[in-house]
Design an enzyme around this catalytic site. Structure first.
Site, mmCIF file in Angstrom:
data_model
loop_
_atom_site.group_PDB
_atom_site.id
_atom_site.type_symbol
_atom_site.label_atom_id
_atom_site.label_comp_id
_atom_site.label_asym_id
_atom_site.label_seq_id
_atom_site.Cartn_x
_atom_site.Cartn_y
_atom_site.Cartn_z
ATOM 1 N N ILE A 10 0.842 -1.208 0.000
ATOM 2 C CA ILE A 10 0.000 0.000 0.000
ATOM 3 C C ILE A 10 0.870 1.250 0.000
ATOM 4 O O ILE A 10 0.576 2.238 -0.671
ATOM 5 C CB ILE A 10 -0.961 -0.011 1.210
ATOM 6 C CG1 ILE A 10 -1.765 -1.307 1.216
ATOM 7 C CG2 ILE A 10 -1.913 1.196 1.170
ATOM 8 C CD1 ILE A 10 -2.529 -1.570 2.480
ATOM 9 N N LEU A 13 13.108 -2.853 4.567
ATOM 10 C CA LEU A 13 13.253 -3.887 3.521
ATOM 11 C C LEU A 13 12.998 -5.301 4.049
ATOM 12 O O LEU A 13 13.450 -6.291 3.451
ATOM 13 C CB LEU A 13 14.642 -3.797 2.871
ATOM 14 C CG LEU A 13 14.938 -2.459 2.156
ATOM 15 C CD1 LEU A 13 16.371 -2.445 1.618
ATOM 16 C CD2 LEU A 13 13.959 -2.212 1.015
ATOM 17 N N PHE A 58 2.929 3.527 7.335
ATOM 18 C CA PHE A 58 2.523 2.171 6.941
ATOM 19 C C PHE A 58 3.373 1.109 7.620
ATOM 20 O O PHE A 58 2.954 -0.023 7.770
ATOM 21 C CB PHE A 58 2.705 1.979 5.426
ATOM 22 C CG PHE A 58 1.794 2.787 4.564
ATOM 23 C CD1 PHE A 58 2.250 3.926 3.904
ATOM 24 C CD2 PHE A 58 0.473 2.415 4.399
ATOM 25 C CE1 PHE A 58 1.411 4.666 3.084
ATOM 26 C CE2 PHE A 58 -0.384 3.160 3.580
ATOM 27 C CZ PHE A 58 0.092 4.280 2.923
ATOM 28 N N SER A 86 -7.023 -0.816 10.509
ATOM 29 C CA SER A 86 -7.644 -1.952 9.828
ATOM 30 C C SER A 86 -9.036 -2.225 10.384
ATOM 31 O O SER A 86 -9.301 -1.998 11.558
ATOM 32 C CB SER A 86 -6.763 -3.194 10.037
ATOM 33 O OG SER A 86 -7.444 -4.369 9.653
ATOM 34 N N TYR A 138 -1.631 -9.016 15.968
ATOM 35 C CA TYR A 138 -1.579 -8.031 14.868
ATOM 36 C C TYR A 138 -2.746 -7.043 15.012
ATOM 37 O O TYR A 138 -2.544 -5.830 15.056
ATOM 38 C CB TYR A 138 -1.652 -8.725 13.496
ATOM 39 C CG TYR A 138 -2.093 -7.778 12.416
ATOM 40 C CD1 TYR A 138 -3.417 -7.761 11.974
ATOM 41 C CD2 TYR A 138 -1.211 -6.847 11.891
ATOM 42 C CE1 TYR A 138 -3.841 -6.848 11.020
ATOM 43 C CE2 TYR A 138 -1.620 -5.940 10.931
ATOM 44 C CZ TYR A 138 -2.950 -5.942 10.499
ATOM 45 O OH TYR A 138 -3.362 -5.032 9.574
ATOM 46 N N LYS A 185 -3.066 -2.746 16.098
ATOM 47 C CA LYS A 185 -3.805 -1.673 15.390
ATOM 48 C C LYS A 185 -4.698 -0.936 16.388
ATOM 49 O O LYS A 185 -4.794 0.284 16.385
ATOM 50 C CB LYS A 185 -4.647 -2.255 14.246
ATOM 51 C CG LYS A 185 -3.828 -2.784 13.085
ATOM 52 C CD LYS A 185 -2.928 -1.691 12.491
ATOM 53 C CE LYS A 185 -2.052 -2.208 11.382
ATOM 54 N NZ LYS A 185 -1.132 -1.166 10.860
ATOM 55 N N ARG A 204 -10.926 -21.253 8.607
ATOM 56 C CA ARG A 204 -9.611 -20.914 9.170
ATOM 57 C C ARG A 204 -9.839 -20.315 10.563
ATOM 58 O O ARG A 204 -10.689 -19.439 10.737
ATOM 59 C CB ARG A 204 -8.885 -19.905 8.265
ATOM 60 C CG ARG A 204 -7.552 -19.441 8.757
ATOM 61 C CD ARG A 204 -6.805 -18.601 7.712
ATOM 62 N NE ARG A 204 -7.519 -17.330 7.448
ATOM 63 C CZ ARG A 204 -7.046 -16.410 6.588
ATOM 64 N NH1 ARG A 204 -5.939 -16.619 5.910
ATOM 65 N NH2 ARG A 204 -7.727 -15.282 6.398
#
Ligand code: WQD
Length: 338
Positions: A12, A33, A81, A125, A150, A154, A295
């Site tokens: 994104i 990276l 980001f 998110s 995760y 957020k 899942r």
């Protein structure tokens, strides 16, 4: 004025750098990276004719973050980001996620706090809603205990920004993405998942190109039209454009509160089977898939109420699901043929 884009070589982030440069902004990218490559700079240049400044930097290193801002004193706008984003990995390695996604945010905010006025756009998110009761989901839907570290980073990230903005000159916009998919129509940049893709669309394109044998559809017994789970798949270019609009709103001091929140989706839910059928239509080939068990941790459905972003940001998603599939497929073919 230069804009800092952290994680600007990511999926994104790179698409947002393209839109920023198309709008004439100067851009500095910081990226460690860990989940991207320097080649993305060539793709950005191919599209916009400009190479953004780039510095390899791990935002967990506080002294390095301080040094960066000392060398770039004119930066007062940041689009943040940079974060780890694999839900499953976060369950296995929570401390990596809490350190990378939260320490980095704190060090960034500490530097912005030194400015007379600063603006930050935060990559959040729809995962903060968990399984929302009411569809489509509005920004005032209750925040539910995250299903993964995760998702928790957020939620906590949003709270850190809210608490900080109250007592500093930092203004923020939290953008809650639904499911970002697709690639730039030029196929110069796109999604480059490392290893086996966790997300649906890259797994579809890698199956179609022959890298994977078949797609497993996680769950066909959900209470939805065709039994498969429903999400709001938003084209990454639509998402990128929203970031530039949101940043300009803060730079123009048009924000009504210190922190504003917007859902970014298309407003339409699509089931897994509908995504598969859209892909088959645009690629003109059958996709091998099998229906398997749900899942762990997945929700049944999530799609956005986008009235607030439409009305206040003047932004609306424009790409269709088929266009998103077409661009994802074009990108996959290009990457595999290089
Ligand atoms: C979409 C649907 C799967 C893979 C997550 C994060 C969210 C954001 C996007 C980072 C679900 C099904 C998937 C596969 C499948 N991440 N699926 N077979 O889980 O909605 O959202 O990724 O920003 O924060 O929570 O996205 O693409 O993994 O799954 O059937 O091989 O596709 O069960 O219903 P998800 P996804």
């Amino acid at each position: 004025m230069k804009i800092l884009v952290t994680g600007g070589l990511g999926f994104i982030g790179s698409h947002t750098v393209v839109e920023l440069q198309n709008q004439g902004f100067g851009v500095v990218i910081i990226d460690d990276l860990s989940n991207s490559s320097l080649e993305v700079l060539e793709g950005i240049e191919a599209i916009t004719g400009k190479v953004p400044s780039f510095e390899k930097l791990d935002l967990r290193e506080k002294a390095k973050v301080q040094d960066f801002f000392n060398r770039h004193r004119d930066i007062t706008g940041v689009i943040h980001f940079a974060a780890s984003k694999a839900v499953g990995e976060s369950v296995q390695n929570p401390l990596l996620y809490y350190e990378n996604n939260l320490n980095a945010l704190v060090y960034l905010l500490q530097e912005l706090d030194k400015k007379d006025r600063a603006s930050i756009i935060f990559s959040s998110s729809c995962t903060v809603y968990g399984q929302a009761e009411k569809m489509p989901i509005t920004e005032d839907a209750p925040i539910q205990r995250a299903m993964s570290p995760y998702g928790n980073t957020k939620q906590i990230g949003e709270e850190i920004i809210i608490d900080t903005a109250k007592v500093t000159n930092i203004n923020a916009i939290l953008l809650r993405y639904f499911n970002p998919v697709g690639s730039h129509p030029s196929a110069e940049i796109g999604e480059l998942p490392l290893g086996v893709p966790q997300n649906l669309v890259p797994f579809i394109t890698q199956t179609a190109i022959g890298l994977r044998n078949e797609l497993s559809v996680y769950g066909s017994d959900y209470p939805t039209t065709d039994g498969t789970a429903v999400r709001d798949y938003i084209h990454v270019v639509d998402l990128a454009k929203a970031h530039v609009i949101a940043l300009q709103r803060l730079l123009d001091q048009k924000n009504q509160q210190k922190v504003e929140v917007f859902n970014l989706g298309t407003g339409t839910g699509s089931s897994v089977l509908e995504v598969i059928h859209a892909f088959e239509k645009v690629s003109n080939q059958k996709l091998p898939y099998k229906l398997v068990a749900r899942r762990e941790g997945d929700i049944t459905q999530a799609y956005a109420n986008t009235d607030k972003a439409n009305a206040i940001l003047g932004w609306k998603a424009t790409f269709t699901l088929e266009q998103a599939m077409e661009s994802a497929w074009k990108w996959e073919q290009k990457v595999r043929n290089n």
